[in-house]
Design a protein around this motif. Structure first.
Motif, PDB file in Angstrom:
ATOM      1  N   GLY A   1       0.805  -1.209   0.000  1.00  0.00           N
ATOM      2  CA  GLY A   1       0.000   0.000   0.000  1.00  0.00           C
ATOM      3  C   GLY A   1       0.838   1.259   0.000  1.00  0.00           C
ATOM      4  O   GLY A   1       0.395   2.313  -0.438  1.00  0.00           O
ATOM      5  N   VAL A   2       2.066   1.168   0.494  1.00  0.00           N
ATOM      6  CA  VAL A   2       2.957   2.317   0.546  1.00  0.00           C
ATOM      7  C   VAL A   2       3.943   2.312  -0.615  1.00  0.00           C
ATOM      8  O   VAL A   2       4.237   3.341  -1.200  1.00  0.00           O
ATOM      9  CB  VAL A   2       3.713   2.361   1.898  1.00  0.00           C
ATOM     10  CG1 VAL A   2       4.727   3.491   1.938  1.00  0.00           C
ATOM     11  CG2 VAL A   2       2.734   2.474   3.054  1.00  0.00           C
ATOM     12  N   LEU A   3       4.443   1.137  -0.969  1.00  0.00           N
ATOM     13  CA  LEU A   3       5.476   1.013  -1.998  1.00  0.00           C
ATOM     14  C   LEU A   3       4.931   0.247  -3.200  1.00  0.00           C
ATOM     15  O   LEU A   3       4.645  -0.948  -3.097  1.00  0.00           O
ATOM     16  CB  LEU A   3       6.692   0.270  -1.424  1.00  0.00           C
ATOM     17  CG  LEU A   3       7.377   0.977  -0.266  1.00  0.00           C
ATOM     18  CD1 LEU A   3       8.276   0.026   0.493  1.00  0.00           C
ATOM     19  CD2 LEU A   3       8.171   2.169  -0.775  1.00  0.00           C
TER      20      LEU A   3
ATOM     21  N   ASP B   1      10.392  -3.723  -3.692  1.00  0.00           N
ATOM     22  CA  ASP B   1      10.529  -2.777  -2.580  1.00  0.00           C
ATOM     23  C   ASP B   1       9.569  -3.145  -1.448  1.00  0.00           C
ATOM     24  O   ASP B   1       9.933  -3.104  -0.274  1.00  0.00           O
ATOM     25  CB  ASP B   1      10.238  -1.350  -3.047  1.00  0.00           C
ATOM     26  CG  ASP B   1      11.213  -0.862  -4.109  1.00  0.00           C
ATOM     27  OD1 ASP B   1      12.292  -1.460  -4.242  1.00  0.00           O
ATOM     28  OD2 ASP B   1      10.869   0.108  -4.809  1.00  0.00           O
ATOM     29  N   ALA B   2       8.338  -3.497  -1.818  1.00  0.00           N
ATOM     30  CA  ALA B   2       7.352  -3.898  -0.813  1.00  0.00           C
ATOM     31  C   ALA B   2       7.805  -5.156  -0.081  1.00  0.00           C
ATOM     32  O   ALA B   2       7.632  -5.273   1.136  1.00  0.00           O
ATOM     33  CB  ALA B   2       5.988  -4.114  -1.467  1.00  0.00           C
TER      34      ALA B   2
ATOM     35  N   ALA C   1      -5.494   4.042  -2.313  1.00  0.00           N
ATOM     36  CA  ALA C   1      -4.696   2.857  -2.620  1.00  0.00           C
ATOM     37  C   ALA C   1      -3.348   2.934  -1.936  1.00  0.00           C
ATOM     38  O   ALA C   1      -2.686   1.925  -1.754  1.00  0.00           O
ATOM     39  CB  ALA C   1      -4.506   2.716  -4.126  1.00  0.00           C
ATOM     40  N   GLY C   2      -2.947   4.128  -1.528  1.00  0.00           N
ATOM     41  CA  GLY C   2      -1.721   4.267  -0.756  1.00  0.00           C
ATOM     42  C   GLY C   2      -0.467   4.197  -1.583  1.00  0.00           C
ATOM     43  O   GLY C   2       0.615   4.082  -1.034  1.00  0.00           O
ATOM     44  N   THR C   3      -0.559   4.255  -2.908  1.00  0.00           N
ATOM     45  CA  THR C   3       0.635   4.125  -3.722  1.00  0.00           C
ATOM     46  C   THR C   3       1.039   5.448  -4.359  1.00  0.00           C
ATOM     47  O   THR C   3       1.809   5.465  -5.287  1.00  0.00           O
ATOM     48  CB  THR C   3       0.410   3.079  -4.826  1.00  0.00           C
ATOM     49  OG1 THR C   3      -0.730   3.453  -5.584  1.00  0.00           O
ATOM     50  CG2 THR C   3       0.241   1.705  -4.251  1.00  0.00           C
TER      51      THR C   3
END
Length: 195
Positions: free
Chosen positions: A46-48, A53-54, A124-126
């Motif tokens: 959700g962040v990466l 990377d996630a 979506a947090g991206t």
């Protein structure tokens, strides 16, 4: 040959595993990490936006969960506490990758797996601009970042955030409101209005 489908553990079962892992039960720790890994990876994704990377952030998050499980004091759900650990790991990975990136990397791969932050949902947090905005916000108002991410990216209820952060509900709501007000001008294209 078919394998029997095992149901994921219930929130009560995860909480029990976390208590037992914090007490030093090795088998409980292994079961806990296996149980929460999919959720940890989802939070990091959700962040990466880039899968590798996630995955790196998820591994860091699970290591932090294993070493810091004793700091969860049973207030609220373990998975809510774990969200914070995962968000922090993902943001740390983002900062590390930002420091390591060079202008040559961007110039030689201008479109390599990078979503256009102007067309990617905040929910979506991206959004890369959201991560950059959080970095700016953290410099002057570090106390606002965690409640804002937990509410507007991960959509946790206000009362869960208050429990997780051990703050009064009114304080959490005020921090989120202030964080939104300060963050809005930093975003290039706010396509989704937070609730």
């Amino acid at each position: 040959m078919s394998h029997p489908h095992t149901e994921p553990p219930t929130p009560d079962q995860v909480d029990d595993l976390a208590r037992r892992a914090a007490a030093g039960e090795r088998e409980a720790m292994e079961q806990l990490l296996a149980a929460v890994r999919p959720r940890a990876l989802a939070v990091c994704r959700g962040v990466l936006p880039h899968p590798a990377d996630a995955e790196d952030a998820c591994q860091d998050a699970l290591l932090n969960v294993a070493t810091k499980v004793g700091t969860w004091h049973g207030r609220g759900r373990f998975t809510t506490w774990m969200h914070t650990v995962c968000v922090n790991s993902a943001r740390s990975t983002y900062r590390r990758l930002s420091r390591q990136a060079s202008p040559v990397d961007v110039a030689s791969h201008p479109r390599a797996d990078r979503p256009d932050p102007r067309t990617t949902s905040v929910v979506a947090g991206t959004r890369l601009d959201l991560l950059e905005a959080m970095e700016v916000l953290e410099r002057d108002h570090p106390q606002l970042v965690q409640p804002l991410l937990l509410r507007d990216v991960y959509e946790l209820p206000y009362d869960e955030i208050a429990t997780l952060l051990d703050l009064p509900l009114g304080t959490v709501k005020a921090q989120i409101h202030t964080g939104r007000r300060l963050t809005r001008p930093l975003l290039r294209d706010l396509t989704v209005e937070p609730r």
